[in-house]
Design a protein around this motif. Sequence first.
Motif, mmCIF file in Angstrom:
data_model
loop_
_atom_site.group_PDB
_atom_site.id
_atom_site.type_symbol
_atom_site.label_atom_id
_atom_site.label_comp_id
_atom_site.label_asym_id
_atom_site.label_seq_id
_atom_site.Cartn_x
_atom_site.Cartn_y
_atom_site.Cartn_z
ATOM 1 N N ASP A 181 -3.283 -9.257 -14.765
ATOM 2 C CA ASP A 181 -2.966 -9.997 -13.551
ATOM 3 C C ASP A 181 -1.466 -10.276 -13.541
ATOM 4 O OD1 ASP A 181 -3.145 -11.493 -11.223
ATOM 5 O OD2 ASP A 181 -3.659 -13.344 -12.277
ATOM 6 N N GLU B 266 2.425 -5.759 -12.798
ATOM 7 C CA GLU B 266 3.190 -4.666 -12.197
ATOM 8 C C GLU B 266 4.631 -4.666 -12.685
ATOM 9 O OE1 GLU B 266 4.149 -2.737 -7.801
ATOM 10 O OE2 GLU B 266 2.679 -4.343 -8.001
ATOM 11 N N GLY B 267 5.155 -5.846 -13.019
ATOM 12 C CA GLY B 267 6.538 -5.941 -13.475
ATOM 13 C C GLY B 267 6.797 -5.234 -14.797
ATOM 14 N N ALA C 149 4.879 -2.615 -15.886
ATOM 15 C CA ALA C 149 4.293 -1.272 -15.855
ATOM 16 C C ALA C 149 5.325 -0.168 -16.018
ATOM 17 C CB ALA C 149 3.526 -1.082 -14.546
ATOM 18 N N VAL D 105 -1.696 0.997 -12.090
ATOM 19 C CA VAL D 105 -1.723 -0.447 -12.324
ATOM 20 C C VAL D 105 -2.974 -1.047 -11.690
ATOM 21 C CG1 VAL D 105 -0.513 -2.626 -11.984
ATOM 22 C CG2 VAL D 105 0.794 -0.525 -12.368
ATOM 23 N N ASP E 247 -4.287 -4.391 -11.090
ATOM 24 C CA ASP E 247 -3.792 -5.768 -11.095
ATOM 25 C C ASP E 247 -4.739 -6.647 -10.280
ATOM 26 O OD1 ASP E 247 -2.202 -8.145 -10.788
ATOM 27 O OD2 ASP E 247 -0.441 -6.945 -11.274
ATOM 28 N N ILE F 8 4.741 4.628 -10.264
ATOM 29 C CA ILE F 8 3.714 3.584 -10.283
ATOM 30 C C ILE F 8 2.795 3.717 -9.072
ATOM 31 C CG2 ILE F 8 3.301 1.096 -10.197
ATOM 32 C CD1 ILE F 8 5.927 0.704 -11.679
ATOM 33 N N GLU F 9 1.497 3.689 -9.354
ATOM 34 C CA GLU F 9 0.496 3.717 -8.294
ATOM 35 C C GLU F 9 -0.477 2.564 -8.510
ATOM 36 O OE1 GLU F 9 -1.491 7.445 -7.986
ATOM 37 O OE2 GLU F 9 0.366 8.631 -7.900
ATOM 38 N N THR F 10 -0.970 2.024 -7.438
ATOM 39 C CA THR F 10 -1.950 0.940 -7.525
ATOM 40 C C THR F 10 -3.350 1.524 -7.644
ATOM 41 O OG1 THR F 10 -0.558 -0.514 -6.179
ATOM 42 C CG2 THR F 10 -2.890 -1.099 -6.383
#
Length: 319
Positions: free
Chosen positions: A43, A46-47, A49, A62, A64, A171-173
């Motif tokens: 949680d 992302e910072g 990653a 990520v 999150d 970076i991908e969610t």
Amino acid sequence: MSVLVITEQRDGAFRKVSYEALSEGKRVADALGVSLTAVVLGDGVEGIAAEAGKYGAEKILVADAPELREYTVDACTNVLAAIIEKEGPAAIIMGASVQGKELAARLAARLNAGLAMDCIDLRVDGGDLIATRPIYGGKVLAEVALSGAPQIAAIRPNAMTVTETAAAGVIETADVAVGETRIRFIEKTVDTGKADLTEADVIVSGGRGMGGEDFSALEEMAGLLDGAVGASRSAVDEGWRPHADQVGQTGKVVSPSLYIACGISGAIQHLAGMSSSRVIVAVNKDADAPIFAKADYGVVGDLFELVPAITEEVRKIKG
């Protein structure tokens, strides 16, 4: 097709074994001729990653979500299984930490995948992942061939070399599907003043020869060496140290660069937990103690005289 590395973070910082897994994942990916993908769960993560890109990850997924703030095995298994089924990796690499071992076993069962646990070396042969892992308390090294897909390997902390290899690190969610969970997080207690044994580069351990709960001499030495203090099962059973400090077959398996065993006889159960240490030093008044057969360097004498003397020499060298 890719090699997927499942990273492990704690309170917004990657654990050392994550860098080892990424570095090893990059080597395996290159051998297979595929890309490297990292997965970061938590949680507000992302910072951190993007850091995975420094170790060869071309893509970073990520996951999150507030539900992943604290680790629970069923929530993480659900999320990761969905990611793995979507990505279809050739191999999955993760750390064989306490958390990693639990998670690797769950994923292997869920995905009906082959799993090699506590690996100290990985190589590729004909498209299959070959893992080297200790068995029989470290007396034998077995080579295990993993077939099918995905192939899962959990690597022993401190056993692999960390290598920075800059990559795109896009970076991908990832979709977070926590699903049904039966485990509920209640609370956690963290001793922030102690180094994690499995990630320590230097460990100073005490056994029955310590004669009591005063481990101050070992703590002083470990502090000077930027290391951690461990204990044998005998010392833990006596109540001198907490179980979290136990090294051995029923404790933690460690692979530091330097392991100093003080007042430890060297029972096979203890050797199983530290035999892969790069350099082993034994201090024991019993010249016939089994630990000397495993040690690279041995000193016969009273540890209460020798340990302070060695500590003083270390202090002089470090200025």
